[in-house]
Scaffold this active site. Structure first.
Site, PDB file in Angstrom:
ATOM      1  N   HIS B  37     -99.942  48.203 -23.886  1.00  0.00           N
ATOM      2  CA  HIS B  37     -99.125  47.008 -23.687  1.00  0.00           C
ATOM      3  C   HIS B  37     -99.872  45.997 -22.810  1.00  0.00           C
ATOM      4  O   HIS B  37     -99.991  44.818 -23.140  1.00  0.00           O
ATOM      5  CB  HIS B  37     -97.781  47.380 -23.035  1.00  0.00           C
ATOM      6  N   LYS B 105     -87.612  56.564 -27.114  1.00  0.00           N
ATOM      7  CA  LYS B 105     -86.473  57.363 -26.683  1.00  0.00           C
ATOM      8  C   LYS B 105     -85.941  56.843 -25.364  1.00  0.00           C
ATOM      9  O   LYS B 105     -86.683  56.273 -24.568  1.00  0.00           O
ATOM     10  CB  LYS B 105     -86.873  58.835 -26.532  1.00  0.00           C
TER      11      LYS B 105
END
Lengths: 289, 198
Positions: B37, B105
């Site tokens: 990222h 998740k």
């Protein structure tokens, strides 16, 4: 050549740990599946159970996070293998990392560099407990990062007791939501020095599901926390349901009058464990965890 | 019956996904965790071209177990990691690269929720720990970026997947958020439970 048999048993145990869920954990998941009524929770547990089955049959890691590798050694003081054991463990870790394979999970906290063999500095993590006898028992706990990130050291008010312990744990379970991969297993270290609380809590995870503390008061505390955790409604994967926690294991040590540490160490549903016994003659076997 | 989406998907398709939908995906998924990222956003800020085009694809919060085979890679286990870690960078990431699906998740925060609405994307849950099942849906590894420098876990794996699922939509572009609903239930339960502890 017995050193090789020790390394082989340790490498084999590492493989078993990450590919086969211990039967007590599997049974707990199956029980949870039978008791859940929420369709979403049932669906999540079905996937987890199918995943355990596929991993076992294919011999692949059931979770891609094969953990930080923690070793708890009950070292018989008369064993001739104590001096060699650390290097045996290191060799087994390197071998299992290539052969199973395990994910390289040891990241240097200062440089960010991940060692390819899981032998970055300070690793593997080995805790020694000297005991009488000539056997050495090595318990292996591959500790997943997502759930360990949810572990906490809480300093409770000193003029308190079980009520504040229960509240602190239940508050924490609720705050974790789905992040630590519930249904979780909770290890608690009550008291001791700060270091001891987290040590006891982590080591408590090795006890096995369904076990209760020998002290009936502590066992009662374990039961109460388990019951309340499962009433929070967090549920499997945090999507709601009656199964937030598979079990609670607490260990207790005395504390300083001015300090009340509570170590809360969380394991995800995949509480992976393995155990090796090294005998005095250098033979070594993987035993049920 | 789950609906199978073929990646890449367009904005309209992503915006049609709603909390509670169960889907699977086929096509190209790329993994990106904390390091990827940050590094992809640095590349974007400096105007550098990425080695692949993330637009319309699924961004998967995952660091797989991979084994080298015949000059390529085999994925053995590839479940999701905790998405919340990526929250500080995710809104900028979505705005910069336009993946249409985020798979992970545990859910994400308000910043990502707003970015899903603004850019047109959805967040899908896959059960944490179900790495062996996920790996079965990986048909092949198209490419891997950053492996030498960042390691297996943090590298960007470009994966061709076949009916990867079941994926449960838990955050959508219309403001739907299953975690927010669940959080309210848990808070109510917790308040009642705390009174019982004495």
């Amino acid at each position: 050549m017995t050193r090789q048999s020790i390394e082989a048993a340790l490498a084999n145990a590492l493989r078993q740990a990450v590919t086969r869920l211990p039967t007590d954990v599997l049974s707990a998941l199956e029980r949870a599946r039978a008791e859940e009524t929420s369709p979403l929770a049932v669906g999540q547990l079905d996937i987890l159970l199918e995943n355990v089955d596929i991993a076992r049959r294919a011999g692949v890691p059931l979770c891609q996070d094969t953990g930080l590798l923690l070793f708890y050694v009950d070292a018989g003081a008369r064993s001739p293998w104590l001096g060699a054991l650390r290097s045996c463990i290191e060799s087994a870790v390197a071998q299992a990392t290539t052969d199973v394979p395990l994910r390289p999970n040891t990241v240097d906290p200062l440089t960010g560099v991940s060692a390819v063999d899981n032998l970055g500095r300070g690793m593997p993590w080995i805790r020694w407990n000297l005991v009488d006898g000539d056997d050495v028992v090595v318990s292996i706990l591959p500790k997943g990062g997502g759930s360990d990130a949810a572990s906490r050291l809480v300093m409770l008010p000193c003029d308190t007791g079980p009520v504040e312990i229960v509240r602190a744990v239940i508050d924490h379970v609720a705050a974790c939501e789905g992040k630590a991969c519930p249904p979780m297993v909770i290890g608690l270290g009550i008291g001791g020095p700060a270091e001891g609380a987290l040590f006891l809590a982590t080591r408590a995870l090795l006890r096995g599901l369904g076990s209760r503390h020998a002290d009936p008061d502590v066992a009662e505390l374990e039961d109460e926390i388990l019951d309340l955790a499962n009433r929070t409604g967090v549920g499997p994967a945090g999507l709601g349901g009656a199964t937030t926690c598979l079990d609670v294991h607490a260990e207790v040590a005395c504390r300083h009058p001015a300090c009340f540490p509570l170590g809360i160490v969380i394991s995800c549903w995949a509480e992976r464990r393995a155990k090796v016994v090294v005998h005095a003659d250098g033979s070594a076997e993987v035993v049920a965890p | 019956m789950t609906h199978n989406l073929h990646l890449p998907i367009d904005e309209f398709t992503a915006r049609s996904l709603r909390v509670g939908n169960v889907i699977s995906v086929s096509g190209t998924v790329f993994t990106a965790r904390d390091v990827a990222h940050r590094r992809l956003l640095e590349a974007h800020a400096e105007g550098r071209r990425l080695p692949f085009d993330p637009a319309g694809l699924a961004l998967y919060h995952c660091g797989p177990v991979a084994r080298p085979v015949d000059g390529g890679w085999s994925i053995l286990s590839a479940g999701p990691t905790t998405s919340a870690r990526m929250e500080p960078l995710e809104p900028r990431f979505l705005a910069a690269f336009h993946p249409r699906l985020v798979i992970g998740k545990g859910g994400m925060g308000d910043g990502t929720q707003a970015a899903l609405a603004q850019g047109g994307a959805a967040y899908a849950h896959f059960p944490g720990g179900a790495g062996a099942i996920a790996a079965r849906h990986v048909a092949r590894v198209r490419a891997v970026h950053g492996l030498e420098e960042w390691g297996m876990t943090e590298a960007i794996w470009i994966l061709d997947v076949d009916r990867f699922g079941p994926l449960l939509i838990t955050m959508d572009s219309a403001g739907g958020n299953l975690y927010r609903d669940r959080r309210a239930d848990v808070a109510r339960n917790l308040a009642a439970l705390r009174k019982r502890i004495r």
